[in-house]
Design a protein around this motif. Structure first.
Motif, PDB file in Angstrom:
ATOM      1  N   ILE A  85       0.822  -1.207   0.000  1.00 32.94           N
ATOM      2  CA  ILE A  85       0.000   0.000   0.000  1.00 32.94           C
ATOM      3  C   ILE A  85       0.858   1.260   0.000  1.00 32.94           C
ATOM      4  CG2 ILE A  85      -1.571   1.363   1.455  1.00 32.94           C
ATOM      5  CD1 ILE A  85      -3.099  -1.244   1.998  1.00 32.94           C
ATOM      6  N   ASN A  86       2.010   1.203   0.655  1.00 37.16           N
ATOM      7  CA  ASN A  86       2.903   2.359   0.697  1.00 37.16           C
ATOM      8  C   ASN A  86       3.785   2.490  -0.545  1.00 37.16           C
ATOM      9  OD1 ASN A  86       2.229   3.589   3.201  1.00 37.16           O
ATOM     10  ND2 ASN A  86       3.263   1.928   4.284  1.00 37.16           N
ATOM     11  N   GLY A  87       3.622   1.564  -1.506  1.00 39.81           N
ATOM     12  CA  GLY A  87       4.380   1.648  -2.743  1.00 39.81           C
ATOM     13  C   GLY A  87       5.715   0.951  -2.711  1.00 39.81           C
ATOM     14  N   ARG A  88       5.984   0.204  -1.635  1.00 37.80           N
ATOM     15  CA  ARG A  88       7.272  -0.486  -1.513  1.00 37.80           C
ATOM     16  C   ARG A  88       7.201  -1.862  -2.167  1.00 37.80           C
ATOM     17  NH1 ARG A  88      10.611   0.001   3.967  1.00 37.80           N
ATOM     18  NH2 ARG A  88      10.639   2.090   3.081  1.00 37.80           N
ATOM     19  N   SER A  89       8.313  -2.287  -2.765  1.00 32.35           N
ATOM     20  CA  SER A  89       8.405  -3.611  -3.384  1.00 32.35           C
ATOM     21  C   SER A  89       8.773  -4.640  -2.320  1.00 32.35           C
ATOM     22  CB  SER A  89       9.462  -3.608  -4.491  1.00 32.35           C
ATOM     23  OG  SER A  89       9.567  -4.884  -5.085  1.00 32.35           O
ATOM     24  N   ARG A  90       7.943  -5.681  -2.201  1.00 30.57           N
ATOM     25  CA  ARG A  90       8.187  -6.744  -1.223  1.00 30.57           C
ATOM     26  C   ARG A  90       8.006  -8.098  -1.902  1.00 30.57           C
ATOM     27  NH1 ARG A  90       8.546  -4.546   3.903  1.00 30.57           N
ATOM     28  NH2 ARG A  90       7.557  -2.494   4.193  1.00 30.57           N
ATOM     29  N   GLY A  91       8.512  -9.145  -1.282  1.00 31.33           N
ATOM     30  CA  GLY A  91       8.337 -10.475  -1.839  1.00 31.33           C
ATOM     31  C   GLY A  91       9.500 -11.384  -1.551  1.00 31.33           C
ATOM     32  N   HIS A  92       9.766 -12.324  -2.462  1.00 34.49           N
ATOM     33  CA  HIS A  92      10.785 -13.345  -2.258  1.00 34.49           C
ATOM     34  C   HIS A  92      11.715 -13.432  -3.460  1.00 34.49           C
ATOM     35  CE1 HIS A  92       8.776 -15.126   1.294  1.00 34.49           C
ATOM     36  NE2 HIS A  92       7.671 -14.769   0.673  1.00 34.49           N
ATOM     37  N   VAL A  93      12.957 -13.845  -3.197  1.00 40.12           N
ATOM     38  CA  VAL A  93      13.916 -14.183  -4.242  1.00 40.12           C
ATOM     39  C   VAL A  93      14.048 -15.703  -4.258  1.00 40.12           C
ATOM     40  CG1 VAL A  93      16.281 -13.960  -5.065  1.00 40.12           C
ATOM     41  CG2 VAL A  93      15.171 -12.017  -3.933  1.00 40.12           C
ATOM     42  N   VAL A  94      13.874 -16.295  -5.442  1.00 41.10           N
ATOM     43  CA  VAL A  94      13.889 -17.752  -5.573  1.00 41.10           C
ATOM     44  C   VAL A  94      14.987 -18.149  -6.564  1.00 41.10           C
ATOM     45  CG1 VAL A  94      12.563 -19.794  -6.258  1.00 41.10           C
ATOM     46  CG2 VAL A  94      11.411 -17.870  -5.124  1.00 41.10           C
ATOM     47  N   PRO A  95      15.884 -19.067  -6.181  1.00 39.90           N
ATOM     48  CA  PRO A  95      16.842 -19.578  -7.166  1.00 39.90           C
ATOM     49  C   PRO A  95      16.085 -20.123  -8.375  1.00 39.90           C
ATOM     50  CG  PRO A  95      17.426 -20.325  -4.963  1.00 39.90           C
ATOM     51  CD  PRO A  95      16.078 -19.680  -4.854  1.00 39.90           C
ATOM     52  N   SER A  96      16.563 -19.816  -9.564  1.00 37.34           N
ATOM     53  CA  SER A  96      15.807 -20.176 -10.765  1.00 37.34           C
ATOM     54  C   SER A  96      15.547 -21.673 -10.864  1.00 37.34           C
ATOM     55  CB  SER A  96      16.550 -19.689 -12.015  1.00 37.34           C
ATOM     56  OG  SER A  96      17.825 -20.295 -12.115  1.00 37.34           O
ATOM     57  N   ARG A  97      16.418 -22.475 -10.267  1.00 37.18           N
ATOM     58  CA  ARG A  97      16.221 -23.926 -10.321  1.00 37.18           C
ATOM     59  C   ARG A  97      14.948 -24.358  -9.586  1.00 37.18           C
ATOM     60  NH1 ARG A  97      20.285 -22.685  -6.756  1.00 37.18           N
ATOM     61  NH2 ARG A  97      19.920 -23.286  -4.564  1.00 37.18           N
ATOM     62  N   ASN A  98      14.454 -23.481  -8.705  1.00 40.62           N
ATOM     63  CA  ASN A  98      13.256 -23.809  -7.927  1.00 40.62           C
ATOM     64  C   ASN A  98      12.048 -22.958  -8.295  1.00 40.62           C
ATOM     65  OD1 ASN A  98      14.742 -25.675  -6.358  1.00 40.62           O
ATOM     66  ND2 ASN A  98      15.480 -24.020  -5.036  1.00 40.62           N
ATOM     67  N   ALA A  99      12.189 -22.084  -9.283  1.00 39.60           N
ATOM     68  CA  ALA A  99      11.152 -21.078  -9.541  1.00 39.60           C
ATOM     69  C   ALA A  99       9.962 -21.605 -10.322  1.00 39.60           C
ATOM     70  CB  ALA A  99      11.761 -19.891 -10.276  1.00 39.60           C
ATOM     71  N   ALA A 100      10.168 -22.603 -11.188  1.00 41.33           N
ATOM     72  CA  ALA A 100       9.102 -23.042 -12.092  1.00 41.33           C
ATOM     73  C   ALA A 100       7.853 -23.489 -11.354  1.00 41.33           C
ATOM     74  CB  ALA A 100       9.617 -24.157 -12.999  1.00 41.33           C
ATOM     75  N   LYS A 101       8.020 -24.118 -10.199  1.00 41.46           N
ATOM     76  CA  LYS A 101       6.863 -24.649  -9.470  1.00 41.46           C
ATOM     77  C   LYS A 101       5.951 -23.556  -8.923  1.00 41.46           C
ATOM     78  CE  LYS A 101       9.579 -25.131  -5.196  1.00 41.46           C
ATOM     79  NZ  LYS A 101      10.162 -26.101  -4.254  1.00 41.46           N
ATOM     80  N   TYR A 102       6.451 -22.313  -8.866  1.00 36.77           N
ATOM     81  CA  TYR A 102       5.645 -21.216  -8.339  1.00 36.77           C
ATOM     82  C   TYR A 102       4.915 -20.426  -9.429  1.00 36.77           C
ATOM     83  CZ  TYR A 102       8.311 -22.058  -4.065  1.00 36.77           C
ATOM     84  OH  TYR A 102       8.874 -22.638  -2.962  1.00 36.77           O
TER      85      TYR A 102
END
Length: 439
Positions: free
Chosen positions: A24-41
């Motif tokens: 809501i405040n305009g800040r970027s939040r979330g997760h960093v995922v190694p690409s080897r594990n990203a496809a499942k998301y």
């Protein structure tokens, strides 16, 4: 190749994938995922804290009971695969990073969190779609650059559009632009501004939600690249009481999906403005007090308003830089509206959503546009965040259009700031706290 297959193939070219959401405040939040594990998301999304949208400016947890929530449990970040783009600066030359923008869903029933700023904007764009209209828009993003060790601006004085100053800082600005362009962010123009250390990035107009997505990425990119270059970037609305404030003017027009024509332009009208444009103007003016809370969302923002070169009262004018709504009427491709209310700390998703909601109220209800006016003739915009939040909650039409859940979460988030400053009278102490929180 399907969109999912394309992104699955694409992530193999990177070392890490950022799954990012705008709070809501305009800040970027979330997760960093190694690409080897990203496809499942990519299809089901990934779990994260259900209150992620509501963190305060210093990541304070803002509790908001909700029937679909758990007790500080998880929600789901749902990626929009259309937003998969590289982040050239993300690995600082040591790793290849890409990013996907997300929205949030409740885990209880997989329904959207209706306060998610990107979701709120998408709902307003759907309303335009139903009317056969395309939004074509872009922001003018002002920002400050300071030396990280001294916190002094990288140049002194009001060197607005001065090429000697721009050349001195050119290597840095050109590096930023080059990396941002690789990330899909296209700046149309760059120049130094009317305050020490201040620059402006004029965004190339985009269709629909891209206007917000790329502005969000621009702001995050500037913050991150400054960090990597011994600098600090900030969009704080009023960094110095003696200097010009930092704004984020929003320029937009509406194009017909059928013909591509600009619906704000009417060749037969004496001022070149169509009935749709006039009704849209009327809607913006009607809701301007409430819009102030959404476009100037911090206590510090109100140091920028009611100052030279910044909005102070509610009126529109042709090419009038004192107006809260400036109108350009230069032919089919040069007729558009400029909402001058947004501050540097505004959230681009919220600014766009609120601007659409207010304008559509004018169109749908055929509101009558008042004549052009002047700064002294218009009614005053709110002077404080507290005043603006009350105006927002009282504007039932706008609340209904944007969604009660969004407005209630927004207000709850801002009330945290009001509590921080309650009882703090000394202006220098207040300014010091503003810099601590909003920088």
């Amino acid at each position: 190749m399907s969109k999912l297959e394309r992104v699955r193939s694409g992530i193999a070219n990177y070392d890490y994938i950022r799954f990012a959401i705008c709070d809501i405040n305009g800040r970027s939040r979330g997760h960093v995922v190694p690409s080897r594990n990203a496809a499942k998301y990519l299809e089901g999304g990934l779990d994260t804290f259900e209150g992620l949208l509501m963190f305060g400016h210093e990541t304070e947890v803002v509790a908001l009971p909700h029937k679909k929530g758990y007790h500080y449990g998880n929600m789901t970040l749902v990626p929009d695969l259309d937003t998969f783009r590289p982040i050239p600066w993300g690995g600082d030359g040591k790793a290849k990073v890409a990013e996907i923008l997300c929205e949030s869903q409740w885990k209880t029933d997989n329904s959207p969190q209706e306060a998610c700023p990107r979701y709120v904007l998408r709902q307003q764009i759907k309303r335009l779609d139903e009317l056969g209209l395309d939004l074509y828009s872009g922001f003018e993003i002002e920002y400050f650059l300071l030396h990280a060790d001294t916190m002094k601006p990288i140049f002194d004085g009001k060197a607005i559009m001065c090429h000697r100053n721009q050349n001195k800082n050119g290597p840095l600005l050109f590096k930023f632009d080059g990396d941002l362009f690789k990330a899909g962010v296209d700046m149309d123009k760059i120049h130094s501004e009317y305050a020490s250390g201040m620059f402006e990035a004029v965004m190339k107009p985009q269709y629909g939600i891209e206007g917000a997505d790329l502005t969000f990425k621009l702001k995050q990119g500037l913050l991150e690249m400054a960090d990597l270059n011994g600098l600090k970037a900030t969009f704080m609305s009023k960094l110095d009481l003696e200097e010009t404030g930092c704004g984020a003017h929003y320029n937009f027009s509406l194009l017909s999906k059928d013909t591509g024509e600009n619906t704000f332009y009417d060749q037969k009208a004496s001022d070149g403005l169509s009935t749709t444009a006039k009704q849209w103007i009327a809607g913006i003016l009607k809701h301007s007090k409430a819009l102030t809370a959404l476009t100037s969302p911090t206590i510090n923002c109100y140091r920028r308003l009611h100052q030279p070169w910044s909005p102070g009262s509610i009126f529109w004018g042709i090419e009038d830089r004192e107006a809260s709504l400036r109108v350009k009427n230069h032919g089919p491709s040069g007729t558009y509206l400029e909402n001058r209310m947004p501050s540097g700390r505004s959230n681009p998703y919220i600014v766009m959503a609120a601007t659409i909601a207010a304008g559509l109220d004018g169109v749908k209800n055929k509101l009558v546009c008042p004549p052009t006016a002047s700064l002294k003739e218009g009614k005053a915009l709110p002077y404080t965040l507290d005043e603006a939040l009350k105006d927002l909650e009282a504007d039932t039409d706008l609340v209904k259009a944007l969604g009660e859940e969004f407005v209630s979460w927004f207000v709850k988030c801002k009330e945290l700031d009001l509590k921080r400053f309650a009882g703090l009278v000394d202006d220098m102490e207040r300014m010091a706290l503003e810099k601590k929180i909003y920088f």
